[in-house]
Enzyme design. Structure first.
Site, PDB file in Angstrom:
ATOM      1  N   GLY A  88     -10.289   7.000   5.502  1.00  0.00           N
ATOM      2  CA  GLY A  88      -8.969   7.629   5.519  1.00  0.00           C
ATOM      3  C   GLY A  88      -7.830   6.654   5.741  1.00  0.00           C
ATOM      4  N   HIS A  95      -4.809  -1.893  11.401  1.00  0.00           N
ATOM      5  CA  HIS A  95      -4.116  -1.328  12.561  1.00  0.00           C
ATOM      6  C   HIS A  95      -5.088  -0.482  13.363  1.00  0.00           C
ATOM      7  CE1 HIS A  95      -3.611   1.403   9.119  1.00  0.00           C
ATOM      8  NE2 HIS A  95      -3.652   2.410   9.989  1.00  0.00           N
ATOM      9  N   HIS A  97      -5.198   2.659  16.043  1.00  0.00           N
ATOM     10  CA  HIS A  97      -4.470   3.780  16.629  1.00  0.00           C
ATOM     11  C   HIS A  97      -4.900   3.895  18.085  1.00  0.00           C
ATOM     12  CE1 HIS A  97      -3.385   5.770  12.671  1.00  0.00           C
ATOM     13  NE2 HIS A  97      -4.408   5.054  12.276  1.00  0.00           N
TER      14      HIS A  97
HETATM   15  P1  AMP Z   1      -3.937   5.151   8.513  1.00  0.00           P
HETATM   16  O1  AMP Z   1      -4.174   6.479   7.864  1.00  0.00           O
HETATM   17  O2  AMP Z   1      -4.996   4.796   9.517  1.00  0.00           O
HETATM   18  O3  AMP Z   1      -3.687   4.063   7.502  1.00  0.00           O
HETATM   19  O4  AMP Z   1      -2.651   5.344   9.398  1.00  0.00           O
HETATM   20  C1  AMP Z   1      -1.359   4.984   9.004  1.00  0.00           C
HETATM   21  C2  AMP Z   1      -0.429   5.429  10.114  1.00  0.00           C
HETATM   22  O5  AMP Z   1       0.797   4.759   9.961  1.00  0.00           O
HETATM   23  C3  AMP Z   1      -0.132   6.928  10.147  1.00  0.00           C
HETATM   24  O6  AMP Z   1      -0.510   7.455  11.417  1.00  0.00           O
HETATM   25  C4  AMP Z   1       1.386   6.993   9.926  1.00  0.00           C
HETATM   26  O7  AMP Z   1       1.999   8.032  10.656  1.00  0.00           O
HETATM   27  C5  AMP Z   1       1.825   5.610  10.393  1.00  0.00           C
HETATM   28  N1  AMP Z   1       3.063   5.101   9.820  1.00  0.00           N
HETATM   29  C6  AMP Z   1       3.385   5.000   8.509  1.00  0.00           C
HETATM   30  N2  AMP Z   1       4.590   4.425   8.370  1.00  0.00           N
HETATM   31  C7  AMP Z   1       5.036   4.141   9.618  1.00  0.00           C
HETATM   32  C8  AMP Z   1       6.209   3.536  10.137  1.00  0.00           C
HETATM   33  N3  AMP Z   1       7.200   3.091   9.344  1.00  0.00           N
HETATM   34  N4  AMP Z   1       6.339   3.408  11.483  1.00  0.00           N
HETATM   35  C9  AMP Z   1       5.374   3.854  12.290  1.00  0.00           C
HETATM   36  N5  AMP Z   1       4.228   4.415  11.871  1.00  0.00           N
HETATM   37  C10 AMP Z   1       4.063   4.567  10.549  1.00  0.00           C
END
Ligand code: AMP
Length: 117
Positions: A88, A95, A97
């Site tokens: 996902g 990154h 979480h």
């Molecule tokens: P993933 O699905 O693990 O790639 O998670 C990507 C995450 O990045 C999601 O939880 C989004 O809400 C977060 N996200 C996307 N753009 C930004 C942004 N500009 N600043 C902070 N979080 C972001």
């Protein structure tokens, strides 16, 4: 360039939590828990599978510092990295979480494809 690389480059703002020369922690724009922080290396790695193991050791310490700063070292937290398509992953820059601030549900992600965190 991914959105997180643009954040590292200062081209896009973020709500910063902690930073050093190698790593950056900032609040997720769409939080899925009362505390939802994203922790990234400044150097580009597509995902955990491509991460350098030595740098990961340093990143472990940084992640622990973020948890302590937020008081999550005491109350507990969940650390997740979505890796690749089935994991996902949406942003193709590694990154983690960090989720906390409440007792989190734990659903069976293997059998419940609708499950989130
Ligand atoms: P993933 O699905 O693990 O790639 O998670 C990507 C995450 O990045 C999601 O939880 C989004 O809400 C977060 N996200 C996307 N753009 C930004 C942004 N500009 N600043 C902070 N979080 C972001």
């Amino acid at each position: 360039m991914t959105i997180f690389e643009k954040i590292v480059a200062g081209e896009i703002p973020c709500n910063k939590v902690l930073e050093n020369d190698k790593f950056l922690a900032f609040n997720d724009i769409n939080p899925k828990a009362p505390i939802h922080i994203l922790i990234i290396p400044k150097k580009h790695f597509k995902n955990f599978q491509e991460m350098d193991a030595t740098l990961m050791g340093k990143m472990t310490k940084f992640i622990q510092e973020v948890a302590t700063l937020m008081g999550l070292d005491k109350s507990g937290y969940r650390l997740i990295t979505n890796n690749g398509e089935n994991g996902g992953q949406e942003v193709m820059h590694l990154h983690f979480h960090m989720l906390g601030g409440a007792k989190l549900n734990w659903t069976d992600a293997a059998t419940d494809p609708q499950s989130t965190f």
